[in-house]
Design a protein around this motif. Structure first.
Motif, mmCIF file in Angstrom:
data_model
loop_
_atom_site.group_PDB
_atom_site.id
_atom_site.type_symbol
_atom_site.label_atom_id
_atom_site.label_comp_id
_atom_site.label_asym_id
_atom_site.label_seq_id
_atom_site.Cartn_x
_atom_site.Cartn_y
_atom_site.Cartn_z
ATOM 1 N N VAL A 145 21.523 25.269 -3.164
ATOM 2 C CA VAL A 145 22.905 25.764 -3.196
ATOM 3 C C VAL A 145 23.450 25.838 -1.764
ATOM 4 O O VAL A 145 24.593 25.435 -1.495
ATOM 5 N N ALA A 146 22.616 26.310 -0.858
ATOM 6 C CA ALA A 146 23.042 26.394 0.550
ATOM 7 C C ALA A 146 23.379 24.995 1.075
ATOM 8 O O ALA A 146 24.389 24.803 1.756
ATOM 9 N N GLU A 147 22.571 24.024 0.720
ATOM 10 C CA GLU A 147 22.789 22.648 1.175
ATOM 11 C C GLU A 147 24.125 22.109 0.639
ATOM 12 O O GLU A 147 24.896 21.479 1.372
ATOM 13 N N ASP A 148 24.385 22.420 -0.634
ATOM 14 C CA ASP A 148 25.634 21.970 -1.262
ATOM 15 C C ASP A 148 26.839 22.584 -0.535
ATOM 16 O O ASP A 148 27.831 21.904 -0.261
ATOM 17 N N ILE A 149 26.725 23.857 -0.219
ATOM 18 C CA ILE A 149 27.824 24.539 0.485
ATOM 19 C C ILE A 149 27.990 23.916 1.877
ATOM 20 O O ILE A 149 29.106 23.624 2.313
ATOM 21 N N TYR A 150 26.865 23.670 2.527
ATOM 22 C CA TYR A 150 26.919 23.094 3.875
ATOM 23 C C TYR A 150 27.635 21.748 3.855
ATOM 24 O O TYR A 150 28.491 21.462 4.694
ATOM 25 N N GLN A 151 27.285 20.925 2.858
ATOM 26 C CA GLN A 151 27.890 19.585 2.748
ATOM 27 C C GLN A 151 29.403 19.666 2.567
ATOM 28 O O GLN A 151 30.139 18.795 3.020
ATOM 29 N N ALA A 152 29.866 20.728 1.884
ATOM 30 C CA ALA A 152 31.302 20.871 1.609
ATOM 31 C C ALA A 152 32.082 21.288 2.860
ATOM 32 O O ALA A 152 33.307 21.211 2.891
ATOM 33 N N GLN A 153 31.378 21.725 3.898
ATOM 34 C CA GLN A 153 31.978 22.138 5.169
ATOM 35 C C GLN A 153 33.203 23.056 4.997
ATOM 36 O O GLN A 153 34.304 22.758 5.477
ATOM 37 N N PRO A 154 32.986 24.171 4.319
ATOM 38 C CA PRO A 154 34.097 25.114 4.170
ATOM 39 C C PRO A 154 34.362 25.889 5.468
ATOM 40 O O PRO A 154 33.493 25.953 6.341
ATOM 41 N N LEU A 172 20.845 31.632 4.981
ATOM 42 C CA LEU A 172 20.417 30.225 5.087
ATOM 43 C C LEU A 172 21.519 29.393 5.747
ATOM 44 O O LEU A 172 21.252 28.530 6.588
ATOM 45 N N LEU A 173 22.767 29.674 5.359
ATOM 46 C CA LEU A 173 23.891 28.923 5.935
ATOM 47 C C LEU A 173 24.068 29.243 7.408
ATOM 48 O O LEU A 173 24.438 28.395 8.206
ATOM 49 N N LYS A 174 23.794 30.492 7.737
ATOM 50 C CA LYS A 174 23.876 30.903 9.143
ATOM 51 C C LYS A 174 22.827 30.119 9.945
ATOM 52 O O LYS A 174 23.097 29.637 11.038
ATOM 53 N N LYS A 175 21.640 29.977 9.344
ATOM 54 C CA LYS A 175 20.574 29.233 10.031
ATOM 55 C C LYS A 175 20.936 27.755 10.165
ATOM 56 O O LYS A 175 20.533 27.091 11.119
ATOM 57 N N LEU A 176 21.691 27.235 9.179
ATOM 58 C CA LEU A 176 22.152 25.840 9.269
ATOM 59 C C LEU A 176 23.307 25.721 10.261
ATOM 60 O O LEU A 176 23.814 24.633 10.515
#
Ligand code: UDP
Length: 246
Positions: A145-154, A172-176
């Protein structure tokens, strides 16, 4: 004092307006901006779990969400400026997103609620660009889910999955290093969609929103048992502080 320690959770001592400005300032520098709105329940859970505590204290902003935290800070003689709720910050950021035509990813709540949230956004925040919409009962691992959110670049991510799931996802997104404002908003989608009504102003002004919610939803009553435990723990911390300062 800019940080106030309540049972190990380090709250930022800002007014709501200061939080708004500081969050947007950090975002404008394209930095990953992780916001935790912590209430007494969250503090009590974090106290029992070193990993959760560390995750909260490593967030960029920690707001005191709940009158219990404000009372605790007073008891500890390190007062916090004011209560800053997740819902109020969420509404403010949604307005900001509409004004600036930001990309927003919404994850959490039931499929019905998230659909209703989307409809309300289309009507009332027509300039927001929804780049992801996902209910909170997904089966895939949180990393996917984190990867999907990352790809969407919100620009903004709001996660309404309850604590600690929402914070784990955002961490997780913060770490990405996603350059977005990321905030856990608990039951805010339920309120925003109209599914659950926010307490009338009368309850809000008397800081009795928790009582209103418990009356409307009796299953929440058992959660209230946390409060006396929380206050006892705070009194213990006062004593411990006195002993170390003598
Ligand atoms: N929720 C979710 N996935 C889950 C568990 C909960 O999306 O696996 C949602 C739930 O539908 C509700 C929100 O998370 O909208 C949590 O609300 P709650 O009132 O528990 O949060 P609080 O505001 O008390 O932190």
């Amino acid at each position: 004092m800019s940080k106030v320690d309540v049972l190990g959770v380090k709250f930022d001592n800002y007014s709501e307006e200061e939080f708004r400005q500081k969050i947007l300032a950090q975002f404008s520098e394209k930095k990953a901006t992780f916001v935790v709105t912590a209430n007494p329940e969250i503090v009590m859970e974090a106290r029992e779990d070193q990993e959760l505590l560390q995750m909260i204290n490593e967030a960029d902003f920690v707001t005191p969400d709940g009158i219990g935290v404000i009372k605790a800070a007073n008891t500890l003689k390190t007062p916090l400026k004011e209560r800053v709720t997740g819902y109020d910050l969420f509404e403010f950021l949604m307005k900001q997103a509409n004004r600036k035509e930001y990309r927003v990813y919404l994850v959490g709540a039931t499929p019905e609620v998230i659909t209703a949230v989307n409809q309300k956004v289309q009507l009332e925040y027509p300039h927001i660009r929804i780049v992801g919409l996902k209910d909170g009962y997904f089966k895939e691992p949180i990393e996917a889910v984190a990867e999907d959110i990352y790809q969407a670049q919100p620009d903004f991510v709001f996660a309404a999955l309850g604590f600690p799931k929402q914070e784990q996802l955002l961490n997780l997104l913060k770490k990405l290093d996603l350059p977005a404002v990321m905030m856990g908003v608990g039951g805010s989608f339920d309120v925003f969609s109209g599914q659950i009504k926010r307490a009338p102003k009368f309850f809000q002004q008397l800081h009795l929103e928790w009582l209103y919610r418990a009356i409307k939803n009796p299953s929440r009553f058992k959660r209230l048992l946390i409060i006396p435990k929380f206050l006892r723990a705070v009194k213990k911390q006062v004593k411990a502080n006195e002993n170390t300062s003598h």
